[in-house]
Scaffold this active site. Structure first.
Site, PDB file in Angstrom:
ATOM      1  N   HIS A  28      40.449  13.802 -17.267  1.00 35.69           N
ATOM      2  CA  HIS A  28      40.858  13.986 -18.654  1.00 35.69           C
ATOM      3  C   HIS A  28      40.486  15.393 -19.080  1.00 35.69           C
ATOM      4  O   HIS A  28      39.442  15.897 -18.667  1.00 35.69           O
ATOM      5  CB  HIS A  28      40.154  12.959 -19.558  1.00 35.69           C
ATOM      6  N   ASP A  39      44.408   5.004 -19.079  1.00 37.76           N
ATOM      7  CA  ASP A  39      45.644   4.601 -18.412  1.00 37.76           C
ATOM      8  C   ASP A  39      45.418   3.914 -17.084  1.00 37.76           C
ATOM      9  O   ASP A  39      46.309   3.270 -16.557  1.00 37.76           O
ATOM     10  CB  ASP A  39      46.540   5.827 -18.200  1.00 37.76           C
TER      11      ASP A  39
HETATM   12  N1  ACO Z   1      43.103  13.762  -9.096  1.00 33.46           N
HETATM   13  C1  ACO Z   1      42.601  14.700  -8.285  1.00 33.46           C
HETATM   14  N2  ACO Z   1      42.059  15.868  -8.693  1.00 33.46           N
HETATM   15  C2  ACO Z   1      42.037  16.075 -10.015  1.00 33.46           C
HETATM   16  C3  ACO Z   1      42.539  15.133 -10.930  1.00 33.46           C
HETATM   17  C4  ACO Z   1      43.080  13.940 -10.424  1.00 33.46           C
HETATM   18  N3  ACO Z   1      43.571  13.005 -11.241  1.00 33.46           N
HETATM   19  N4  ACO Z   1      42.379  15.610 -12.172  1.00 33.46           N
HETATM   20  C5  ACO Z   1      41.793  16.807 -12.060  1.00 33.46           C
HETATM   21  N5  ACO Z   1      41.582  17.088 -10.748  1.00 33.46           N
HETATM   22  C6  ACO Z   1      40.913  18.267 -10.192  1.00 33.46           C
HETATM   23  C7  ACO Z   1      41.734  19.532 -10.377  1.00 33.46           C
HETATM   24  O1  ACO Z   1      42.614  19.736  -9.293  1.00 33.46           O
HETATM   25  C8  ACO Z   1      40.651  20.574 -10.495  1.00 33.46           C
HETATM   26  O2  ACO Z   1      40.170  20.827  -9.179  1.00 33.46           O
HETATM   27  P1  ACO Z   1      39.618  22.307  -8.781  1.00 33.46           P
HETATM   28  O3  ACO Z   1      38.483  22.587  -9.733  1.00 33.46           O
HETATM   29  O4  ACO Z   1      39.196  22.176  -7.373  1.00 33.46           O
HETATM   30  O5  ACO Z   1      40.782  23.243  -8.965  1.00 33.46           O
HETATM   31  C9  ACO Z   1      39.525  19.867 -11.232  1.00 33.46           C
HETATM   32  O6  ACO Z   1      39.720  18.478 -10.957  1.00 33.46           O
HETATM   33  C10 ACO Z   1      39.516  20.113 -12.723  1.00 33.46           C
HETATM   34  O7  ACO Z   1      40.706  19.628 -13.284  1.00 33.46           O
HETATM   35  P2  ACO Z   1      41.527  20.378 -14.381  1.00 33.46           P
HETATM   36  O8  ACO Z   1      42.794  20.853 -13.771  1.00 33.46           O
HETATM   37  O9  ACO Z   1      40.692  21.389 -15.108  1.00 33.46           O
HETATM   38  O10 ACO Z   1      41.812  19.200 -15.362  1.00 33.46           O
HETATM   39  P3  ACO Z   1      42.726  19.325 -16.646  1.00 33.46           P
HETATM   40  O11 ACO Z   1      41.825  19.163 -17.800  1.00 33.46           O
HETATM   41  O12 ACO Z   1      43.603  20.514 -16.630  1.00 33.46           O
HETATM   42  O13 ACO Z   1      43.682  18.077 -16.458  1.00 33.46           O
HETATM   43  C11 ACO Z   1      44.557  15.907 -16.504  1.00 33.46           C
HETATM   44  C12 ACO Z   1      43.467  16.860 -17.029  1.00 33.46           C
HETATM   45  C13 ACO Z   1      45.945  16.505 -16.730  1.00 33.46           C
HETATM   46  C14 ACO Z   1      44.446  14.602 -17.277  1.00 33.46           C
HETATM   47  C15 ACO Z   1      44.316  15.687 -15.001  1.00 33.46           C
HETATM   48  O14 ACO Z   1      43.029  15.180 -14.784  1.00 33.46           O
HETATM   49  C16 ACO Z   1      45.352  14.775 -14.368  1.00 33.46           C
HETATM   50  O15 ACO Z   1      46.443  15.218 -14.030  1.00 33.46           O
HETATM   51  N6  ACO Z   1      45.016  13.440 -14.232  1.00 33.46           N
HETATM   52  C17 ACO Z   1      45.970  12.494 -13.678  1.00 33.46           C
HETATM   53  C18 ACO Z   1      46.991  12.114 -14.731  1.00 33.46           C
HETATM   54  C19 ACO Z   1      46.421  11.201 -15.798  1.00 33.46           C
HETATM   55  O16 ACO Z   1      45.784  10.205 -15.519  1.00 33.46           O
HETATM   56  N7  ACO Z   1      46.707  11.560 -17.063  1.00 33.46           N
HETATM   57  C20 ACO Z   1      46.307  10.765 -18.215  1.00 33.46           C
HETATM   58  C21 ACO Z   1      45.426  11.540 -19.110  1.00 33.46           C
HETATM   59  S1  ACO Z   1      44.812  10.511 -20.365  1.00 33.46           S
HETATM   60  C22 ACO Z   1      46.053  10.332 -21.469  1.00 33.46           C
HETATM   61  O17 ACO Z   1      46.956  11.126 -21.614  1.00 33.46           O
HETATM   62  C23 ACO Z   1      45.988   9.120 -22.270  1.00 33.46           C
END
Ligand code: ACO
Length: 436
Positions: free
Chosen positions: A313, A371
């Site tokens: 998140h 979710d």
């Molecule tokens: N699976 C694997 N790796 C992940 C995930 C994931 N779900 N989420 C983040 N990461 C990793 C990133 O690749 C990044 O790795 P790095 O530091 O080696 O480059 C690190 O964790 C940090 O992540 P960010 O990119 O900074 O996270 P951001 O805040 O931009 O993204 C998001 C948040 C979009 C929710 C992301 O976690 C994601 O895509 N999750 C899956 C989709 C999801 O479940 N979305 C629902 C959100 S809740 C809602 O809308 C109700």
């Protein structure tokens, strides 16, 4: 400096750049991090700030929702989400988000009566559905039809009038379940079920989704309770992508129905509201527990482009408090529906166990979000996968509308207009095609 009422100034931040030094006020809210007010930065030091994705930028004042992502706290108008999910009706939460306080009995009765009076759609709106293909995604139908409401309520365009804003808010919140359920019925080729004003919000939505004109429909109290909770858990979530979209669109003075359609479009993406649908697809793709380690290795491989859907998140770097309630509700619903061994739930629990203990996820503070479980509950309740994000949009309409109203009513509100760091070609002269 001009500040609005609830801001307090807590000293200043000093920034030095290119031999010049300037001071900027540090503002405090009632809870949460202080913010540096950089509105005078370009005038004082000739620079903008750079914050792609606005992750570190407070874009507005708001009194509606507070999140502490590190501690896993979510408050609506000060009330913890767990208390609201346990004790409140969705109608009370709508009233709370819109008006700032919980209603007393008389206020609640009056509000519920008015809300129920707006559940019907203009009969002409039925014609819109026929314009869509039967296999259209219900989010596409929802987005198009909500946007089309602007054509039916031109009075809402005069957003300077409070009575018009309040009426638009009621219409949107009351009508969106009808549009959502009809979008589903249309894709099924079934007759539309009209709203029933003797039912509460959650029951009425279930009735419009699952009743058939040919037979009586008995609403399960278990499902109605779960639906009430799901609606509350999704009602608002501070300045997320879709809410910021609504605020950005609304800042131009656009018609509120068009602004909510913009929010629906933003919610649809798999990184946002589309995630619960994506979780189920992911679980189906994994198939069985033996395949989890392989899947987790793919998730960790940056080149694979695979993410663990329902994890992570932008704000929560701890357990999403909504996910905890969802997890509990999920077990209750499955138990009460007599679903003992659900393979998807077993898979989800195993995946959660592995991910929570895996260094990759621990170091990045990736926890299950709301979710991760909502998809499983909704599936158990008989809601088709394509309707998951639609249901999220129904609930979030309350938050979008509340945030839109708050923005419009903010003194000195002006159009949102972010800046950029330009990295394209410098100025150059046009070259005729035969000389390129
Ligand atoms: N699976 C694997 N790796 C992940 C995930 C994931 N779900 N989420 C983040 N990461 C990793 C990133 O690749 C990044 O790795 P790095 O530091 O080696 O480059 C690190 O964790 C940090 O992540 P960010 O990119 O900074 O996270 P951001 O805040 O931009 O993204 C998001 C948040 C979009 C929710 C992301 O976690 C994601 O895509 N999750 C899956 C989709 C999801 O479940 N979305 C629902 C959100 S809740 C809602 O809308 C109700």
């Amino acid at each position: 400096m001009s500040t609005s009422q609830n801001e307090g100034t807590q000293g200043t931040a000093t920034i030095s750049l290119g031999g010049k030094t300037a001071e900027f006020p540090v503002l405090s809210g009632t809870l949460g991090q202080d913010v540096v007010d950089i509105r005078k930065l370009p005038a004082e030091l000739g620079v903008f700030t750079f914050d792609p994705g606005y992750g570190e930028t407070a874009s507005c004042n708001s009194k509606i929702t507070f999140i502490d992502g590190d501690k896993g706290v979510l408050l609506h108008r000060g009330y913890p989400i767990a208390q609201l999910a346990e004790h409140a009706s969705y109608e009370e939460v709508i009233y709370l988000l819109l008006n700032g306080e919980l209603p007393d009995q008389a206020e609640s009765d009056k509000f519920t009566h008015t809300l129920r009076n707006h559940t019907l759609l203009h009969e002409q709106i039925r014609n819109f559905f026929n314009g869509f293909r039967r296999d259209a995604h219900p989010m596409a139908i929802l987005c198009g039809t909500v946007g089309a409401l602007s054509a039916f309520y031109p009075d809402a365009g005069d957003i300077a009038v409070k009575a018009h804003r309040d009426l638009a808010a009621m219409r949107l919140i009351a009508k969106i379940p009808t549009i959502a359920a009809w979008a589903y019925k249309y894709t099924q080729g079934e007759a539309f079920i009209y709203p029933r004003n003797d039912l509460n919000y959650a029951e009425n939505f279930l009735s419009m989704m699952f009743a058939r004109v040919s037979e009586p429909y008995k609403i399960s109290p278990v499902l109605a309770r779960a639906m009430n909770r799901i609606l509350i858990l999704h009602a608002d979530h501070e300045q997320n992508a879709s809410t910021s979209t609504v605020r950005l669109a609304g800042s131009t003075g656009a018609n509120p129905f068009a602004c909510i359609a913009a929010g629906i479009a933003a919610l649809w993406g798999p990184a946002h509201g589309g995630a619960n649908e994506a979780v189920l697809k992911m679980l189906a793709q994994i198939g069985s527990k033996e395949n989890i380690p392989d899947f987790i290795s793919k998730v960790k491989d940056k080149n694979s482009g695979v993410k663990l859907m329902g994890f992570g998140h932008r704000v929560y770097k701890n357990f999403d408090p909504r996910a905890k309630i969802m997890q509990q509700t999920c077990h209750e619903v499955l138990e009460e529906l007599g679903i003992k061994d659900d393979p998807l739930l077993d898979l989800a629990i195993e995946l959660e166990k592995i991910a929570i203990n895996d260094d990759y996820f621990v170091q990045r503070k990736l926890y299950p979000n709301v979710d991760f479980y909502s998809g499983i509950i909704l599936k158990a309740m008989g809601i088709p996968t394509s309707m998951f994000t639609v249901l999220f949009a129904v609930a979030r309409t309350t938050g979008w509308v509340s945030q839109w109203k708050e923005m419009i009513e903010e003194p000195g509100q002006r159009i949102s207009r972010p800046r950029q760091l330009y990295t394209g070609a410098p100025k150059r002269d046009f070259v005729p095609v035969d000389k390129r």
